[in-house]
Design an enzyme around this catalytic site. Sequence first.
Site, PDB file in Angstrom:
ATOM      1  NE  ARG A  52     103.119 -18.231  51.401  1.00  0.00           N
ATOM      2  CZ  ARG A  52     102.915 -17.199  50.582  1.00  0.00           C
ATOM      3  NH1 ARG A  52     101.722 -16.675  50.469  1.00  0.00           N
ATOM      4  NH2 ARG A  52     103.906 -16.697  49.878  1.00  0.00           N
ATOM      5  CG  HIS A 103      99.999 -13.651  53.326  1.00  0.00           C
ATOM      6  ND1 HIS A 103     100.492 -12.364  53.444  1.00  0.00           N
ATOM      7  CD2 HIS A 103     100.443 -14.109  52.125  1.00  0.00           C
ATOM      8  CE1 HIS A 103     101.201 -12.059  52.357  1.00  0.00           C
ATOM      9  NE2 HIS A 103     101.181 -13.097  51.538  1.00  0.00           N
ATOM     10  CD  GLU A 147     108.172 -15.850  46.713  1.00  0.00           C
ATOM     11  OE1 GLU A 147     108.476 -14.737  47.147  1.00  0.00           O
ATOM     12  OE2 GLU A 147     107.039 -16.126  46.299  1.00  0.00           O
ATOM     13  NE  ARG A 195      98.155 -16.313  47.396  1.00  0.00           N
ATOM     14  CZ  ARG A 195      99.320 -15.718  47.611  1.00  0.00           C
ATOM     15  NH1 ARG A 195     100.236 -15.669  46.662  1.00  0.00           N
ATOM     16  NH2 ARG A 195      99.586 -15.165  48.774  1.00  0.00           N
ATOM     17  CG  HIS A 210     103.647 -15.228  54.776  1.00  0.00           C
ATOM     18  ND1 HIS A 210     104.896 -15.388  55.318  1.00  0.00           N
ATOM     19  CD2 HIS A 210     103.840 -14.970  53.460  1.00  0.00           C
ATOM     20  CE1 HIS A 210     105.809 -15.231  54.362  1.00  0.00           C
ATOM     21  NE2 HIS A 210     105.195 -14.983  53.223  1.00  0.00           N
TER      22      HIS A 210
HETATM   23  C1  SIN Z   1     105.993 -13.092  50.149  1.00  0.00           C
HETATM   24  O1  SIN Z   1     106.752 -12.257  49.703  1.00  0.00           O
HETATM   25  O2  SIN Z   1     106.341 -14.001  50.906  1.00  0.00           O
HETATM   26  C2  SIN Z   1     104.556 -13.042  49.784  1.00  0.00           C
HETATM   27  C3  SIN Z   1     104.363 -13.623  48.467  1.00  0.00           C
HETATM   28  C4  SIN Z   1     102.965 -14.134  48.341  1.00  0.00           C
HETATM   29  O3  SIN Z   1     102.118 -13.877  49.183  1.00  0.00           O
HETATM   30  O4  SIN Z   1     102.720 -14.870  47.400  1.00  0.00           O
END
Ligand code: SIN
Length: 487
Positions: free
Chosen positions: A273, A333, A115, A369, A226
Amino acid sequence: MSALKQHYDVLIIGTGVAGLNTANHLDDDLDVLVISKDYAWECNTFYAQGGVAVAVDEDDIPSHIEDTLNAGAGLCDKEAVEILCHEGRDAIADFMRSGFEFDRDASGNLLYTKEAAHSRNRILHAGGDATGRYIHLHLMNQLKFPILYNTQVSDLLIEDGVCYGVRVFHHNEIFNIYAKHVVIASGGVGSLYEYHTNARTISADMQGICLSHGIALRDMEMMQFHPTVFVQSNAVRKQLLSESLRGEGAKVVDSKGKRFLFDYDARGELSPRNIVSQAIFDYQKRVDKKIFLDVSHFEDEFFMKRFPSIYFNMKGMGYNLPKDLIPISPAFHYAMGGIKCDLMGRVDGMACLYVVGESANTRVHGANRLASNSLLEGFVFSRRVAHDICEKRDDDKPAVLFDECEPSLIKRGDKELKNRLRNLMWDNVGIIREKENLEKARQSVEDMLELPTGKLLRLRLLSSREIIKSALKREKSLGAHYLIRRD
Ligand code: SIN
């Protein structure tokens, strides 16, 4: 459940990973009650998609620490981050020893995805994109203590810096439940914003209750948005499109197919993010309103197996994935800010009160985060809270009784004001902020606080005011707090 008692050893407010894993690590012979506002699964853990970030091996711990600190933009507590990344491996191994299965490849090796802002693949997942649902079910199956469902906590019972229990609204009655230790694990503040990805129960009540008792909240300006959410539905909780889609190659494009994120940061779709959200929001305002997530590089069969929840949910809304482009927008988020506590979850200045998970602020996430660190935080810090409570289980505590009066929780007209608050927060205290708008929002919240509202709305207003005040105090952009000046 067995008959409700008036006194418990431990009360836990919340049924996400933080609350349930605390319960599961308490001594079996303690008298424990878990309080759930709604169904137990109406929590953010249940809806988590991407997974759990965890160092792949001992050698990966320093780099997990570094990625977390970098994403946190200088506001992290280094010790909290070290605890997260070091103890994280053991917490997840412990969970797997209890019988939990993360996804594996055909040879039985754990599958790790990537990610944004992680320097390597280190995200474990389960059921493809149903990680939260699988984890929640397993934690519930392990739970050895009763849950009191449909229970709204309306106050903490506090006198002279000691917490003695909670006041609740349950089955049309208001009453007190006393305990030696109270654990807040009730999540963040999603319902304060018009567009969000949170369970409908997440509405900043406990943050508001803490404020009303003078308990400190910290870093409340740090609200995470998000970047990839499908917001064009009437559902309260908007459909998250997991960051792991981008981790596995999905692209963010405008209506002409341009991958514009590289104009903002060389890491493109894999920038942290806050950067991706701010870039999309800015581009939508200045250049092109229509932004999409393009997942068409995935093979049909692979996509259905790897992202079944997203596949079926989007199918229900008329999208044929992975072929169709998905219209996206950022949405609220996660709250990095929360109730200030130490690294054992002990609430600052208040005996017998703990906080863990998203409602807590240990500064483990700093100003932003790192993706998938929140489930890990729930696993790691819940074990610390449980450990501290078990150490103190035989401490004496005097019996103090409180009255059972409570002003009206809900009043006529609250619903309209709640909606007004959500718009206000989204428009003025969202992804990109301006001082004048923050001032305007603060005044509107102050005006609403003068109205004769129900207590639950008042708690939301107190939490909102705290977010705005913190945002006004931080005069320079940092992490998720992005401030622009119009000079
Ligand atoms: C996601 O699946 O993008 C959310 C993961 C997260 O909030 O850390």
